[in-house]
Motif scaffolding. Structure first.
Motif, mmCIF file in Angstrom:
data_model
loop_
_atom_site.group_PDB
_atom_site.id
_atom_site.type_symbol
_atom_site.label_atom_id
_atom_site.label_comp_id
_atom_site.label_asym_id
_atom_site.label_seq_id
_atom_site.Cartn_x
_atom_site.Cartn_y
_atom_site.Cartn_z
ATOM 1 N N THR A 1 1.905 -0.255 6.802
ATOM 2 C CA THR A 1 1.287 -1.213 7.721
ATOM 3 C C THR A 1 -0.115 -1.629 7.280
ATOM 4 O O THR A 1 -0.682 -2.554 7.868
ATOM 5 N N TRP A 2 -0.700 -0.955 6.306
ATOM 6 C CA TRP A 2 -2.033 -1.330 5.829
ATOM 7 C C TRP A 2 -1.949 -2.573 4.947
ATOM 8 O O TRP A 2 -0.871 -3.008 4.556
ATOM 9 N N ASN B 1 0.845 -1.194 0.000
ATOM 10 C CA ASN B 1 0.000 0.000 0.000
ATOM 11 C C ASN B 1 0.881 1.245 0.000
ATOM 12 O O ASN B 1 1.735 1.404 0.879
ATOM 13 N N PRO B 2 0.710 2.149 -0.982
ATOM 14 C CA PRO B 2 1.578 3.337 -1.034
ATOM 15 C C PRO B 2 1.246 4.371 0.028
ATOM 16 O O PRO B 2 2.064 5.245 0.314
#
Length: 349
Positions: A242-243, A237-238
């Protein structure tokens, strides 16, 4: 002109200082010779003899800040610089930012840190458990980078598609018939396309996120998770590392599945407009319900204030309910108090 006064103003004589005693003159001469000897010793680069350093008497009265202890008397553990301490404790508010203990690091005289002292170095970050004894850190780092490139199929280790035992039409681009196709797209999406055609045909070969595919093409999560129906590629995820990883889908494959599900793009647009209108209707009904409840609370509070102003005290009010009336807008059965106008909804079974 007033006559000049002949009176002379006697000038007061300044008090003369008392002459120095022989003891004071002797002490001044000793201090001068001691200072001269210390200066000459420092000019020659020699250590100052202890005999020349005056001893500080503990019984003599001293003024705070005017006299300091000699350097030789100070203990190493009591110095503010931290010499002689085993570990330097950072301040509490900076504890999470301190990463290096400079007192234990090697001074390279070049403005950089050595590999042993830098825990964030690329060389020190490699797994050293399996490193051979005779292999240097640089050689081990190159070996680890080569293993990672082979694992990720990057650089010189990309698969040679032209050498595969496949038909020629399976090795060229769909659009321009170029042999320089993206092997990763061929492996994940089963799509043969080159980098040039990706840029020339964005309406067909652009990537969609899971959210875009679900909201724009009205697809469900089980359909998006099924790789046999819609293959996807995951990327970090950019927005935040941590997502969860992003799931990327190929646009023409998503459109093809949406057409198969809804019949055509026109039917998809009609369903999208229908769901948008239903969502708007639900929001308007929810807003009307909250507004009605707010009006009820406001009406009761106004009636209570009016009763307290007129009577000077608050009396307990008993509602006198009228006949139940069904509202045409919502279809609810409502009773209204004949005195205060308070409304209550009833459920008729």
């Amino acid at each position: 002109m007033p006559p000049k006064s002949s009176t002379l103003v006697e000038q007061q004589e300044r008090p003369t200082k008392a002459p120095l005693t022989s003891e004071q003159l002797e002490r001044i001469e000793k201090n001068r010779l001691r200072a001269k000897a210390i200066f000459e010793a420092r000019q020659r680069g020699e250590a100052v003899p202890d005999a020349l350093i005056p001893a500080v008497s503990s019984s003599a009265p001293t003024e705070a800040g005017n006299k300091k202890r000699p350097h030789g008397v100070v203990e190493p553990s009591s110095r503010k610089g931290g010499e002689g301490r085993d570990h330097i404790q950072p301040a509490k508010k900076f504890a999470k930012f301190v990463e290096y203990d400079l007192s234990k690091m090697t001074d390279t005289k070049g403005g950089f840190m050595s590999i042993e002292d830098d825990p964030h170095s690329i060389l020190s970050a490699q797994n050293l458990k399996d490193k051979p004894e005779k292999m240097s850190l640089e050689e081990w780092a190159r070996h680890q980078a080569r293993v990672q490139a082979i694992r990720d199929k990057k650089g010189a280790y990309e698969p040679a598609i032209s050498a595969l035992n496949e038909p020629e039409e399976d090795k060229i681009c769909f659009e321009c018939k170029s042999p320089e196709i993206d092997w990763k797209w061929k492996e994940v999406y089963k799509c043969r396309v080159c980098e040039k055609c990706k840029k020339d045909f964005p309406d067909k070969y652009s990537l969609l996120t899971k959210t875009d595919a679900r909201e724009d093409y009205l697809l469900t999560d089980p359909e998006l998770r099924d790789e046999e129906i819609l293959p996807h590629m995951e990327q970090p995820n950019p927005h935040k590392s941590t997502w969860s990883n992003m799931m990327l889908y190929l646009r023409y494959q998503v459109e093809g599945h949406a057409i198969k599900k809804w019949g055509s793009l026109e039917a998809l647009d009609a369903e999208f407009e229908k769901r948008t209108a239903e969502k708007k209707s639900r929001n308007s009904k929810k807003f009307a319900t909250k507004l009605r409840e707010l009006k009820k609370r406001t009406r009761v509070d106004a009636w209570k204030r009016e009763r307290s102003i007129k009577g000077g005290y608050r009396e307990k009010h008993e509602h006198v309910w009228g006949t139940a009336v069904e509202k045409a807008e919502t279809g609810e059965s409502v009773r209204t108090c004949e005195e205060c106008g308070f409304e209550i909804e009833e459920l008729v079974f």
